[in-house]
Design a protein around this motif. Structure first.
Motif, short mmCIF file in Angstrom:
data_model
loop_
_atom_site.label_atom_id
_atom_site.label_comp_id
_atom_site.label_asym_id
_atom_site.label_seq_id
_atom_site.Cartn_x
_atom_site.Cartn_y
_atom_site.Cartn_z
N ALA A 1 0.95 -1.04 0.04
CA ALA A 1 0.06 -0.04 -0.02
C ALA A 1 0.93 1.12 -0.02
O ALA A 1 2.00 1.41 0.53
N ASP A 2 0.25 2.17 -0.61
CA ASP A 2 1.10 3.58 -0.57
C ASP A 2 1.41 4.01 0.67
O ASP A 2 2.64 4.64 1.05
N SER A 3 0.65 3.95 1.58
CA SER A 3 0.87 4.30 3.20
C SER A 3 2.03 3.72 3.70
O SER A 3 2.60 4.16 4.63
N VAL A 4 2.51 2.48 3.25
CA VAL A 4 3.53 1.82 3.91
C VAL A 4 4.66 1.52 2.83
O VAL A 4 5.89 1.12 3.42
N LYS A 5 4.45 1.77 1.77
CA LYS A 5 5.81 1.70 0.85
C LYS A 5 7.03 2.45 1.40
O LYS A 5 6.95 3.63 1.72
N GLY A 6 8.19 1.80 1.23
CA GLY A 6 9.53 2.31 1.67
C GLY A 6 9.77 1.97 3.26
O GLY A 6 10.73 2.32 3.63
N ARG A 7 8.60 1.79 3.97
CA ARG A 7 9.15 1.47 5.38
C ARG A 7 8.59 -0.16 5.62
O ARG A 7 9.19 -0.71 6.60
N PHE A 8 7.60 -0.62 5.06
CA PHE A 8 7.22 -2.19 5.28
C PHE A 8 7.75 -2.87 4.09
O PHE A 8 7.53 -2.42 2.94
N THR A 9 8.03 -4.09 4.31
CA THR A 9 8.42 -4.91 3.34
C THR A 9 7.92 -6.50 3.67
O THR A 9 8.01 -7.06 4.65
N ILE A 10 7.18 -6.99 2.62
CA ILE A 10 6.38 -8.24 2.82
C ILE A 10 7.43 -9.23 2.10
O ILE A 10 8.13 -9.12 1.21
N SER A 11 7.71 -10.58 2.74
CA SER A 11 8.59 -11.46 2.32
C SER A 11 7.84 -12.84 2.70
O SER A 11 6.95 -12.91 3.58
N ARG A 12 8.52 -14.06 2.08
CA ARG A 12 7.96 -15.35 2.41
C ARG A 12 8.95 -16.28 2.47
O ARG A 12 9.85 -16.37 1.78
N GLU A 13 8.85 -17.48 3.13
CA GLU A 13 9.62 -18.55 2.98
C GLU A 13 8.62 -19.78 2.80
O GLU A 13 7.96 -20.30 3.58
N ASN A 14 8.68 -20.31 1.61
CA ASN A 14 7.88 -21.03 0.91
C ASN A 14 8.03 -22.54 1.77
O ASN A 14 6.76 -23.26 1.91
N ALA A 15 9.24 -22.80 2.14
CA ALA A 15 9.18 -24.14 2.79
C ALA A 15 8.53 -24.46 3.90
O ALA A 15 8.11 -25.24 4.55
N LYS A 16 8.06 -23.17 4.69
CA LYS A 16 7.25 -23.18 5.85
C LYS A 16 6.09 -22.50 5.60
O LYS A 16 5.33 -22.39 6.56
N ASN A 17 5.50 -22.12 4.31
CA ASN A 17 4.48 -21.47 4.39
C ASN A 17 3.93 -20.32 5.28
O ASN A 17 3.23 -20.28 5.73
N THR A 18 5.25 -19.71 5.13
CA THR A 18 5.38 -18.45 6.15
C THR A 18 5.46 -17.20 5.44
O THR A 18 6.14 -17.27 4.62
#
Length: 123
Positions: A61-78
């Motif tokens: 979202a624009d309100s969090v861009k540059g401050r928040f980062t989403i990522s994932r670890e597929n082996a753990k579905n996390t």
């Protein structure tokens, strides 16, 4: 059925960082699209970020861009949400959402949800 469990919320000061985690389980032969939404006090639930099952199709979202980062670890579905430079207006209950196919930014589209984790940012 898919189970979704979030963790990592808490009380922090403005400018601090937090990392939220969300684990999905129940249909281990599949990978899921995953997203974060939040609901500030007295307001509608709003989109924060999403990530596709392969790690692509990332959107913040624009309100969090540059401050928040989403990522994932597929082996753990996390999935993770790294939140930096937190502001008082980031105070909300943060929810993890999971789907097998859709990836929209409207919370009603997502079928599976965690119980939510509270993030409070003091000024």
């Amino acid at each position: 059925q898919v189970q979704v469990v979030e963790s990592g919320g808490g009380l922090v000061q403005a400018g601090d960082s937090l990392r939220l985690s969300c684990a999905a389980s129940g249909r281990t032969s599949r990978s899921y699209n995953m997203a974060w939404f939040r609901q500030p006090p007295g307001k509608e639930r709003e989109f924060v970020a999403r990530i596709g099952w392969s790690g692509g199709s990332i959107l913040h979202a624009d309100s969090v861009k540059g401050r928040f980062t989403i990522s994932r670890e597929n082996a753990k579905n996390t999935v993770y949400l790294q939140m930096n430079s937190l502001k008082p207006e980031d105070t909300a209950v943060y929810y993890c959402a999971v789907s097998l196919n859709i990836m929209g930014v409207t919370w009603r589209e997502w079928p599976y949800w965690g119980q939510g984790t509270q993030v409070t940012v003091s000024s």
